[in-house]
Scaffold this motif. Structure first.
Motif, short mmCIF file in Angstrom:
data_model
loop_
_atom_site.label_atom_id
_atom_site.label_comp_id
_atom_site.label_asym_id
_atom_site.label_seq_id
_atom_site.Cartn_x
_atom_site.Cartn_y
_atom_site.Cartn_z
N THR A 115 26.69 24.05 -21.89
CA THR A 115 26.36 23.32 -22.90
C THR A 115 26.12 23.58 -24.03
OG1 THR A 115 24.10 23.65 -22.64
CG2 THR A 115 24.76 22.11 -21.16
N GLU A 116 25.84 22.84 -25.18
CA GLU A 116 25.96 23.60 -26.55
C GLU A 116 24.77 24.54 -26.69
OE1 GLU A 116 24.66 20.56 -29.52
OE2 GLU A 116 25.33 21.64 -31.09
N LEU A 117 23.65 24.02 -25.97
CA LEU A 117 22.48 25.02 -26.04
C LEU A 117 22.94 26.48 -25.41
CD1 LEU A 117 19.76 25.24 -27.17
CD2 LEU A 117 18.91 24.32 -25.08
N ASN A 118 23.45 26.28 -24.12
CA ASN A 118 24.10 27.65 -23.49
C ASN A 118 24.93 28.35 -24.42
OD1 ASN A 118 25.01 25.56 -20.56
ND2 ASN A 118 22.96 26.53 -21.17
N VAL A 119 25.71 27.70 -25.23
CA VAL A 119 26.73 28.67 -25.88
C VAL A 119 25.78 29.38 -27.20
CG1 VAL A 119 28.48 28.39 -27.71
CG2 VAL A 119 28.80 27.23 -25.63
N TRP A 120 24.94 28.71 -27.73
CA TRP A 120 24.14 29.32 -28.77
C TRP A 120 23.15 30.18 -28.42
CZ3 TRP A 120 25.09 29.60 -33.44
CH2 TRP A 120 25.97 28.28 -34.26
N GLU A 121 22.44 30.01 -27.08
CA GLU A 121 21.73 30.86 -26.41
C GLU A 121 22.52 32.44 -26.15
OE1 GLU A 121 18.02 28.24 -24.55
OE2 GLU A 121 19.94 28.87 -23.33
#
Lengths: 519, 267
Positions: free
Chosen positions: B184-190
């Motif tokens: 997910t977008e959040l996974n990528v940023w984390e």
């Protein structure tokens, strides 16, 4: 133990029983719908002259919205206070079964959805069967559309009885059976008070109760070779540890070649000096000796290797439009190995919905049918039964150029006979709240035990150890273990279970204080 | 003990290694955005620090200068073989968003990509798309076959289960491989935060604005934000209620814009 934060759930069931609506409702009730998306769909529905269609959140393709069906599986995401979820939507129509299976194969848990008024239908049964073949054990049955039946407890009960009678022989025991209305929201996030006769959890609470712990690290070490890289002037064996764990220095063996060596290094980019790695990790391995093995061989600990199989008994499901034919050869792909497999017998051919046997010793399986079959392999491979190790116990079949079906292994046969496995007691020894247990119920084939100091010291302290056996045929090696180590044992029989309790008698000879495990 | 990011990372590495073993002449599409930059980091993990295939950037000539500068600097740092493809004919003929956004996307991106693939004879492409970006991407397979005309048969995709991907194809098939499809977008940023991956500076807020998704200048707008660090972006994402591609004008052209673009070969 590997702990996953995210739980993947698949939602299956007959067409029009409300899968997409349930998913939309889950998003809505957990506040996971971006406002812009919500308004976009509201606008679209207004233009089409219908009320808000939750299904549009998942059915994103134009054809899906026009015809009001889910064509392909999709994945979306929502969150409860406890954890994030991935929802896999699976199409209900029969012709999209391959898409349903594609979606369901990666799920940790399933919601089997049922229209309470219509009851169990063709795809309800077929999907339930596929869940059992895919090995999904955590299942919620949701009896939907109860708003259409005045939230009648009698309707709910009738539908529950119906589905339970079908699930029982498949070995699926649903964790929860929940009366719901996906469109009105009853028992999705919480009870709206329309089913006062129901006292169980809502769908979200039931999902939050599911475990996302897999004990793949506690199993025997299995490392299928994926590729061999010679980037830095030496051979690095790349692959993923499917189960178990490995440390530098461990004695290992490849199957089927039988080559033995020891692990020299475990490598990852920018991570020097890795001493140990476990299930789920992609690593590169180097070895003490020069070994030249191919992709498809499976590395295991010496003495704990899988059987090289040249014949497999399996349950298969067939998805391709060309039939699966007896006498024909298919490419069978299992972990990283590919092997030519001839279908030598279709012992039983059955309807994957009614599960009725259509024919014994059939000539072919048609699309969506399932069967119990025997494959003869062109060369031996490392394979295991699905019960023993799911990662090496499931496969797909290539029909021409595409994947045409798949299956799970029921029995592994080998011309050399089944080799004796050496089982370290520590690997199977678990200390539960009610005592120490060695679980042998999912162990097949002949076994010898490697006794460990930890095991003996437990007994020396006066602890008891319960051996749970698969059946009475395991009594022999267990009794021998007691005899050779001067231990007392007694049988315990409860319902269908056979178990043996080990203990050390007071006057017994002293325990070796330390040192090598004694075989 | 693996956490969720470890699981995603290992899954992506597995996909990279599987594709690298199965196909000759692969390339990786590099869009300069956070997803494809993350994908490159994962490729280096899969191949012990190397990127054993070229990076292809399809340049529409409408990209922000900061993007191009960042691209060239990073390609040098990674020791990557960077191939820049352009649909020169369409650019010379004056193609631009004023001819219609979807027409422009198809000419400059889809056709630009097609040309560079033909020219180099790539049999397969790695792409950093994710299922949570948009509806038609959610339906993708990890290994997605395309026919000789580049078209995606989204109504009749082959099954894909238990990490067994479809790897046998007719000679004229083109394969797309999606190593971060399940992120997910959040996974990528984390993950960017955890791995300290350097990303294009346009993602960080300047004067109250930042880009959430990078594309061509005429079709990509910034969002209002003060998030000037990866930490702040992660915090911001947890509260945002708008979709990631809200700033991309081509998506909003009509209800099935992305499905139509993608069926013809758009990324």
């Amino acid at each position: 133990m590997s702990q996953k934060d995210t739980l993947k759930i698949v939602i299956v069931g007959h067409v029009d029983h409300g899968k997409s609506t349930l998913i939309g409702r889950l998003f809505f009730d957990t506040g996971s719908i971006p406002e812009v998306r919500y308004r976009e769909i509201e606008e679209l529905c207004k233009r089409q002259g219908r009320s808000f269609e939750f299904a549009y959140l998942m059915d994103a393709l134009e054809e899906e919205r026009d015809q009001n069906v889910t064509i392909d599986t999709a994945q979306t995401f929502f969150k409860t206070k406890k954890r994030p979820y991935v929802i896999i939507d699976a199409p209900g129509h029969r012709e999209f079964l391959k898409n349903m299976i594609t979606g369901a194969a990666s799920a940790d848990a399933a919601i089997l959805l049922l229209d309470g008024v219509e009851g169990v239908r063709e795809q309800t049964r077929r999907h339930a069967y596929m869940l059992s073949l895919l090995g999904i054990r955590q299942v919620i049955v949701a009896v939907n559309k109860l708003d259409m039946a005045g939230y009648s407890q009698r309707v709910f009960q009738a539908a529950s009885n119906d589905i339970l009678a079908f699930l029982h022989p498949l070995g699926i025991v649903p964790s929860y059976i929940i009366p719901i209305s996906a469109s009105e929201g009853e028992n999705i996030a919480k009870s709206l008070g329309k089913t006062p006769w129901y006292e169980g959890p809502s769908i979200l609470d039931a999902l939050d109760n599911f475990k996302n712990v897999r004990d793949e690290e506690g199993m025997d070490f299995r490392f299928p070779v994926q590729d061999v890289y010679k980037f830095d002037g030496y051979r690095r064996y790349a692959g993923r540890i499917e189960t178990g764990s490995i440390a530098v220095g461990d004695e290992v063996v490849f199957t089927p070649s039988g080559r033995r060596t020891a692990v020299k290094s475990i490598e990852k980019w920018q991570k020097p000096d890795i001493q140990k790695a476990g299930a789920g990790e992609c690593v590169g391995l180097t070895f003490e000796d020069e070994v030249f093995v191919e992709r498809g061989e499976v590395l295991a600990r010496y003495g704990l290797a899988p059987t090289p199989a040249d014949e497999l008994r399996a349950s298969v499901f067939w998805l391709s439009n060309n039939p699966l034919e007896k006498g024909k050869s298919y490419k069978l792909k299992l972990a990283t190995v590919e092997v030519d497999a001839t279908l030598v017998d279709i012992e039983e051919r059955f309807n994957s919905s009614s599960l009725e046997i259509i024919e014994r010793h059939a000539r072919q399986l048609e699309t969506t049918e399932a069967g119990n079959v025997i494959f003869s392999l062109k060369k031996p491979i490392a394979a295991e039964t699905y019960v023993e190790n799911a990662r090496l116990g499931r496969f797909v079949l290539e029909d021409g150029m595409i994947i045409g079906g798949g299956g799970i292994i029921r029995e592994v046969r080998s011309a050399e006979g089944t080799p004796v496995r050496l089982l370290s007691l520590d690997e199977r020894l678990a200390t539960e709240p009610d005592g120490n247990q060695v679980d042998l119920t999912n162990l097949y084939g002949e076994v010898k035990f490697a006794v460990t100091p930890h095991f003996l010291s437990l007994l020396a302290k006066g602890d008891r150890v319960l051996f749970r056996l698969r059946d009475a045929s395991q009594i022999g090696p267990v009794a021998l273990l007691a005899f050779e180590n001067n231990l007392g044992f007694t049988f315990r029989r409860e319902r269908d279970e056979v178990s043996v309790v080990f203990y050390r008698e007071k006057a017994a000879s002293p325990v070796p204080a330390s040192g090598e495990p004694v075989i | 003990m693996l956490d969720h990011l470890d699981e995603l990372e290992n899954q992506s590495i597995y996909i990279f290694r599987e594709a690298y073993r199965k196909f000759e002449n692969l390339a990786m599409l590099y869009s300069i955005g956070k997803d494809s930059t993350t994908m490159i980091h994962l490729a280096r993990k899969a191949f012990f620090g190397r990127i054993p295939f070229p990076l292809v950037h399809v340049d529409t000539t409408y990209k922000y200068p900061e993007m191009i500068a960042y691209r060239d600097r990073m390609a040098g740092e990674w020791e990557a073989n960077l191939i820049v493809g352009k649909n020169e004919e369409a650019i010379k003929a004056g193609m631009g968003p004023e001819k219609g956004r979807l027409v422009c996307c198809e000419a400059l991106k889809t056709q630009g990509l097609s040309k560079v693939i033909d020219e180099h004879g790539y049999k397969g492409l790695f792409l950093g798309i994710r299922r949570d970006e948009e509806g038609s991407r959610a339906k993708e397979r990890v290994f997605s076959p395309r026919d000789k005309n580049f078209e995606w048969a989204y109504k009749d995709q082959p099954p894909e289960l238990w990490d067994q991907f479809n790897t046998s194809f007719r000679e004229d098939t083109h394969i797309r491989i999606h190593p971060i499809l399940g992120w997910t977008e959040l996974n990528v940023w984390e993950y960017i935060q955890r791995e300290k991956i350097e990303i294009c500076p346009l993602y960080f807020a300047r004067e109250g604005k930042r880009f959430r998704s990078l594309g061509c200048m005429p079709c990509t707008g910034p969002i209002i934000s003060d998030a000037d660090s990866v930490e702040k972006i992660i915090e911001e994402l947890k509260t945002l209620r708008t979709p990631e591609r809200a700033g991309r004008a081509q998506d909003q052209e009509n209800a099935y814009a992305m499905q139509k673009l993608r069926a013809k070969g758009y990324m």
